[in-house]
Design an enzyme around this catalytic site. Structure first.
Site, PDB file in Angstrom:
ATOM      1  N   THR A  94      66.758  55.187  28.884  1.00 25.41           N
ATOM      2  CA  THR A  94      66.833  53.773  29.235  1.00 25.41           C
ATOM      3  C   THR A  94      66.769  52.953  27.967  1.00 25.41           C
ATOM      4  O   THR A  94      66.026  53.292  27.040  1.00 25.41           O
ATOM      5  CB  THR A  94      65.713  53.413  30.240  1.00 25.41           C
ATOM      6  OG1 THR A  94      65.808  52.030  30.549  1.00 25.41           O
ATOM      7  CG2 THR A  94      64.325  53.712  29.706  1.00 25.41           C
ATOM      8  N   GLU A 144      62.032  54.091  34.875  1.00 26.35           N
ATOM      9  CA  GLU A 144      60.669  54.610  34.705  1.00 26.35           C
ATOM     10  C   GLU A 144      59.920  54.781  36.021  1.00 26.35           C
ATOM     11  O   GLU A 144      58.858  55.383  36.048  1.00 26.35           O
ATOM     12  CB  GLU A 144      59.850  53.666  33.807  1.00 26.35           C
ATOM     13  CG  GLU A 144      60.240  53.679  32.338  1.00 26.35           C
ATOM     14  CD  GLU A 144      61.322  52.663  31.993  1.00 26.35           C
ATOM     15  OE1 GLU A 144      62.089  52.281  32.897  1.00 26.35           O
ATOM     16  OE2 GLU A 144      61.410  52.255  30.822  1.00 26.35           O
ATOM     17  N   LYS A 148      70.904  42.019  31.578  1.00 29.89           N
ATOM     18  CA  LYS A 148      71.444  42.978  32.542  1.00 29.89           C
ATOM     19  C   LYS A 148      72.727  42.432  33.153  1.00 29.89           C
ATOM     20  O   LYS A 148      72.713  41.434  33.845  1.00 29.89           O
ATOM     21  CB  LYS A 148      70.420  43.278  33.626  1.00 29.89           C
ATOM     22  CG  LYS A 148      70.661  44.653  34.212  1.00 29.89           C
ATOM     23  CD  LYS A 148      69.514  45.134  35.041  1.00 29.89           C
ATOM     24  CE  LYS A 148      69.539  46.652  35.114  1.00 29.89           C
ATOM     25  NZ  LYS A 148      68.684  47.186  36.164  1.00 29.89           N
ATOM     26  N   TRP A 195      72.357  47.602  31.166  1.00 29.99           N
ATOM     27  CA  TRP A 195      71.697  46.875  30.093  1.00 29.99           C
ATOM     28  C   TRP A 195      72.604  46.582  28.911  1.00 29.99           C
ATOM     29  O   TRP A 195      73.403  47.414  28.492  1.00 29.99           O
ATOM     30  CB  TRP A 195      70.514  47.665  29.547  1.00 29.99           C
ATOM     31  CG  TRP A 195      69.374  47.786  30.504  1.00 29.99           C
ATOM     32  CD1 TRP A 195      68.845  48.936  30.990  1.00 29.99           C
ATOM     33  CD2 TRP A 195      68.622  46.730  31.088  1.00 29.99           C
ATOM     34  NE1 TRP A 195      67.806  48.649  31.840  1.00 29.99           N
ATOM     35  CE2 TRP A 195      67.645  47.309  31.922  1.00 29.99           C
ATOM     36  CE3 TRP A 195      68.671  45.325  30.997  1.00 29.99           C
ATOM     37  CZ2 TRP A 195      66.744  46.550  32.648  1.00 29.99           C
ATOM     38  CZ3 TRP A 195      67.761  44.583  31.723  1.00 29.99           C
ATOM     39  CH2 TRP A 195      66.817  45.191  32.532  1.00 29.99           C
TER      40      TRP A 195
END
Ligand code: AMP
Length: 541
Positions: A184, A329, A438, A443
């Site tokens: 990420t 996450e 975003k 992202w």
């Protein structure tokens, strides 16, 4: 005293085993990159997955080795997932929307040994092949007939698994064994890897299958538009086999017409994607005067739902919208917006207002909102603060220790989101403390853009912020403070980014200011900048 119950390790292979034994004929329908629609079922996917395991074992893949995929949602991709995870190797899903250099960096950081990918991504892999330090085997999702020419020495997937043994033992390891790896884009530095365990994935799956979460059953037909390369397709490649729901995989085509065609022809009952996808679908439905008679539920997350999308589904098409919030996450589902019982009979505006919020955490996800000093805020639906999360499927750190300790003294993880909670646990995101943009669910690193832009000799300081965009939710605006005596043009600034970032990261506009506001520690004050540009409209909007 210990309970006297069986030791039954929670490993994800059991989810596909369940599908094979209980719902073997439920279908998995895929639109391949070629456009062709192919059909298979859980029994066949199970056998192919075992053959993938055999192929990997023959390659010398061992417990803990990383196997990477760069793939659209497809039955073959699912087979690669289970074939990898079943033998205790780690499935690394790579996001193809990253810049090729970042893909190479991630594959090297993960030390991927095998890379399995769709033909779409062959040009990317060819371009970075000399940078890939650990990949020994390249496999392309193709058969003997449609295998593209390449200089990688790649094997066609169908031949790679063809004739291999299905007699492979799965799940022969403890449930806390690493299972999946997904990078990420953090706010600073390189992307960081979230390393799921079998146990965390199984618990996430059990929780998300329940009625107040995704709520699917064996009779459902589920179309995950949300990609298997971003946050595990919100767990659908695990929860569908777990329940026996049929799956429809859209492959590379995610435009309104293609999605509608699958929703209609396959009689899809549940689907899931980021808001941008739904905007395109709704446009297509309206232009062609179409309805959604089979669809019962659409799960929307990754970014906040715009009200027009919510109301269109609920009021014009009579489809139940579940707003979901989560992160890579958090495995990823953290909250889901099924209506709480006390609002079931409320008027439409009250119900829509509730559904615009991000929803309530299912069992297994603990949420807490704190102020800057760490004091828990009242659950009054108003008091906003840092959103913290704790649970069995929440990251405790990043792969190889990157980013250091990420948990507070009570074991909570800071999401970087700013939110409030109400007395029934409804969470509402009000801002984002982390410095990222975003766009269409993916992202864009503001810091990467800024670092390159300040490298231009005519630029003194640069800041990228997300600005509302009706199609992409957010698009980057680059704000420039010129170097003394210089007056750079928009074209000059944008040219300096060319080739160094993914094309779709290019800011939609550049604005020049006398001075970029800085905070007390000398860091750019993004809150102030967002405030300064709150009435600004992008030329692309
Ligand atoms: P990712 O790890 O790429 O899935 O991104 C997670 C982040 O996306 C969250 O921390 C939020 O900032 C944002 N996000 C995800 N879902 C929502 C939502 N429903 N509303 C607003 N922001 C969201």
């Amino acid at each position: 005293m210990k309970g006297i119950m069986q030791d039954w390790p929670l490993t994800v292979d059991k989810l596909l085993e369940q599908a094979r034994l209980i719902n073997p004929t439920r279908e998995i329908v895929t639109r391949r990159v070629s456009g062709e629609i192919v059909r298979t079922n859980y029994a066949a996917v199970y056998d192919h997955s075992k053959q993938v395991s055999s192929a990997l074992l023959d390659e010398g893949i061992q417990l803990g080795d990383r196997v990477a995929t760069l793939g659209w949602n497809s039955a073959r991709h699912m087979e690669t997932w289970y074939g990898t995870m079943g033998i205790g190797a780690v499935l690394h899903t790579i996001n193809p929307r990253l810049h090729p250099d970042q893909i190479a960096w991630i594959a090297n950081h993960a030390e991927d040994k095998v890379l399995v990918f769709d033909t779409t991504f062959l040009p990317i892999i060819e371009a970075i092949k000399d940078k890939l330090e650990t990949v020994k085997t390249f496999v392309i999702y193709a058969g003997a007939d449609d295998m593209p020419e390449n200089t990688l020495g790649a094997v066609p997937y169908d031949l790679w698994i063809d004739g291999r043994s299905t007699d492979v033992r799965w799940g022969d390891f403890p449930e806390d064994t690493a299972c999946g790896l997904c990078y990420t884009s953090g706010t600073t530095g390189n992307p960081k890897g979230v390393l799921y365990s079998h146990r965390s994935n199984v618990l996430h799956t059990l929780v998300t299958m329940s009625k107040d979460a995704m709520g699917m059953g064996a009779d459902d037909v589920v179309l995950p538009v949300v990609p298997m390369f971003h946050a595990n397709a919100w767990g659908l490649a695990l929860s569908c086999p777990g329940t026996g729901a049929s799956m429809v995989m859209p492959g590379a085509q995610m435009d309104g017409a293609s999605i509608y065609e699958l929703l209609d022809s396959e009689k899809v009952t549940i689907t899931a994607a980021v808001p941008t996808v739904w905007l395109l679908l709704l446009q297509y439905l309206r232009e062609n005067n179409l309805k959604l008679p089979h669809l019962k539920k659409v799960i929307i997350g990754g970014s906040a739902i715009p009200e027009n999308i919510l109301r269109a589904f609920e009021q014009d098409f009579e489809v139940d919208v579940i707003h979901a919030w989560g992160m890579t996450e958090t495995s990823p589902l953290g909250t889901l917006g099924t209506l709480p019982p006390h609002l079931m009979d409320a008027d439409i505006d009250t119900r829509m207002a509730q559904k615009l919020k991000q929803g309530r955490p299912p069992f297994g996800v603990e949420l807490k909102v704190v102020d800057d000093e760490g004091n828990e805020q009242p659950r009054d639906g108003k008091s906003s603060g840092k959103l913290l999360v704790r649970g069995a499927a929440i990251a405790a750190g990043y792969f190889k220790g990157d980013g250091g300790n990420v948990l507070d003294e009570n074991g909570f993880f800071d999401t970087g989101d700013v939110a409030n909670l109400d007395e029934f646990g409804t969470m509402q995101i009000t801002d984002r403390a982390k410095d990222v943009i975003k766009s269409g669910g993916e992202w864009i690193s503001s810091i990467d853009i800024e670092n390159i832009a300040v490298g231009h000799p005519k630029v003194a300081n640069a800041a990228a912020i997300g600005i509302y965009h009706p199609k992409w939710d957010e698009r980057p605006l680059l704000i420039i403070q010129a170097a003394e005596g210089e007056s750079p043009t928009k074209e000059e600034v944008l040219a300096s980014l060319e080739g160094k970032i993914a094309k779709w990261w290019t800011p939609d506009d550049v604005q020049f200011v006398e001075e970029i506001p800085l905070g007390a520690t000398g860091k750019i004050n993004k809150l102030k900048l967002r405030e300064m540009f709150k009435d600004y409209t992008l030329p692309t909007a």
